[in-house]
Design an enzyme around this catalytic site. Structure first.
Site, PDB file in Angstrom:
ATOM      1  N   ALA A  43       8.574  28.105  93.974  1.00  0.00           N
ATOM      2  CA  ALA A  43       7.554  26.971  94.474  1.00  0.00           C
ATOM      3  C   ALA A  43       6.244  27.730  94.286  1.00  0.00           C
ATOM      4  O   ALA A  43       5.441  26.954  93.779  1.00  0.00           O
ATOM      5  CB  ALA A  43       8.041  26.659  95.841  1.00  0.00           C
ATOM      6  N   GLY A 223       1.222  46.373  88.512  1.00  0.00           N
ATOM      7  CA  GLY A 223       0.350  46.365  90.022  1.00  0.00           C
ATOM      8  C   GLY A 223      -1.266  46.397  89.574  1.00  0.00           C
ATOM      9  O   GLY A 223      -1.646  46.041  88.524  1.00  0.00           O
ATOM     10  N   ALA A 250       1.923  37.166  96.784  1.00  0.00           N
ATOM     11  CA  ALA A 250       2.032  36.158  95.749  1.00  0.00           C
ATOM     12  C   ALA A 250       1.471  36.748  94.493  1.00  0.00           C
ATOM     13  O   ALA A 250       1.370  35.902  93.494  1.00  0.00           O
ATOM     14  CB  ALA A 250       1.347  35.029  96.114  1.00  0.00           C
ATOM     15  N   ALA A 251       1.082  37.927  94.256  1.00  0.00           N
ATOM     16  CA  ALA A 251       0.407  38.356  92.964  1.00  0.00           C
ATOM     17  C   ALA A 251       1.432  38.239  91.845  1.00  0.00           C
ATOM     18  O   ALA A 251       0.796  37.711  90.804  1.00  0.00           O
ATOM     19  CB  ALA A 251       0.175  39.922  93.113  1.00  0.00           C
ATOM     20  N   GLY A 252       2.513  38.621  92.011  1.00  0.00           N
ATOM     21  CA  GLY A 252       3.557  38.236  90.774  1.00  0.00           C
ATOM     22  C   GLY A 252       3.724  36.713  90.250  1.00  0.00           C
ATOM     23  O   GLY A 252       3.893  36.633  89.119  1.00  0.00           O
ATOM     24  N   ASP A 253       3.741  36.092  91.441  1.00  0.00           N
ATOM     25  CA  ASP A 253       4.098  34.467  91.308  1.00  0.00           C
ATOM     26  C   ASP A 253       2.917  33.881  90.529  1.00  0.00           C
ATOM     27  O   ASP A 253       2.895  33.162  89.756  1.00  0.00           O
ATOM     28  CB  ASP A 253       4.335  33.922  92.637  1.00  0.00           C
ATOM     29  CG  ASP A 253       5.856  34.442  93.105  1.00  0.00           C
ATOM     30  OD1 ASP A 253       6.559  34.752  92.139  1.00  0.00           O
ATOM     31  OD2 ASP A 253       6.030  34.384  94.551  1.00  0.00           O
TER      32      ASP A 253
END
Length: 302
Positions: A43, A223, A250-253
């Site tokens: 999501a 990162g 939520a950085a990766g998403d």
């Protein structure tokens, strides 16, 4: 014409506590602040792509409960196509409990609920929608056999299959060979390659091993260092804007969703990763998962 991004994955409700530090086992840390947000890697990535003007179809499974119904309403508000979000009559919607410390580091526990029952049969029902896609984006918070089945049918149709292999786990070569791109972080890259990723050189070695298993393009997110791209025999080290991180949840998403939008707009892989880094650098300056995801107008002014 706008290209279609199909996202298959999890949807959860995130219950977040921000405290001075993460508790050790058996310890209670007092004085935190609480908020409840929609989340789940699938999501989050679908919403990230939609806010950046991607044309997004989301295939998922919720429980027949308040959390599930509210989630679908929120996806509709974001402009996401929700016709293939299925309801499980017995299992609850997924829930994640998240602790975040003052440095933005987090600790997460997930009860998968209905996410764990998204099946190959559900994918068969959604196949007409998948076949309308240009890009298929998936993660690993749903059953692996469902991911493998979706990757196979999409790859056979010439759709670009992109996998964010999170949470980290070993993957079959058959799945890897059906991928156009894989986006692991350092931990996930180590599991897939056996190489501990600590710097650009070790990232290159890990990318070599992963790409040798049949993936066209490997993008390792590192990162605050940025991201390493291996495309064919070329490597790119892409730095990330320097910001003060308050929550990295939520950085990766954000990175994955925004990368798909960039590719859907016919950017090359290097420019797409630069765009994704820019989007992720905004996300980490804000609290929460979907609440932290940026809108296109915020990126365009940078």
């Amino acid at each position: 014409m706008s290209k279609n991004i199909i996202v298959i994955g999890s949807c959860n409700t995130d219950m977040v506590i921000k405290a001075d530090r993460l508790p050790v086992p058996g310890e209670t840390v007092m004085g935190g602040s609480f908020m409840m947000n929609p989340g789940g890697k699938g999501a989050n990535q679908a919403v990230a792509a939609a806010r950046l003007k991607g044309n997004v179809y989301f295939i998922a499974k919720t429980g027949n409960d308040l959390f599930g119904k509210r989630s679908i309403e929120q996806y509709e508000d974001e402009g996401i196509h929700v016709e293939n979000i299925y309801s499980d009559p017995t299992l609850p919607s997924g829930v994640a409990l998240i602790m975040v410390d003052v440095n933005g580091e987090n600790s997460i526990a997930v009860a998968s609920g209905a996410n764990g029952s998204l099946s190959p049969e559900d994918i068969r029902k959604a196949q007409p929608v998948i076949e309308k896609g240009d890009i298929l984006l998936m993660q690993l918070e749903i059953p692996i056999e469902t991911v493998e089945y979706a990757a196979q049918i999409a790859s056979e149709q010439g759709i670009k299959v992109i996998l964010n292999p999170a949470p980290a786990r070993a993957l079959s070569n058959k799945l890897l060979q059906n991928l156009y791109m894989i986006i692991p972080n350092e931990t996930e890259a180590e599991i897939l390659s056996g190489i501990k990723v600590t710097d650009w050189e070790s990232a290159r070695k890990a990318a070599d091993i992963i790409s040798a298993k049949g993936v066209d393009i490997v993008v390792i997110t590192m990162g605050s260092k940025g991201a390493l791209i291996k495309e064919n025999n070329a490597y790119h080290e892409v730095s990330v804007p320097k910001v003060k991180a308050v929550d990295t949840t939520a950085a990766g998403d954000t990175f994955c969703g925004s990368l798909c939008v960039a590719l859907s707009e016919d950017m090359n892989v290097l420019d797409a990763v630069k765009f994704a880094n820019k989007c992720a650098s905004i996300t980490v300056t804000r609290m929460g998962a979907q609440s932290a995801l940026p809108y296109r107008k915020e990126i365009d002014v940078l």
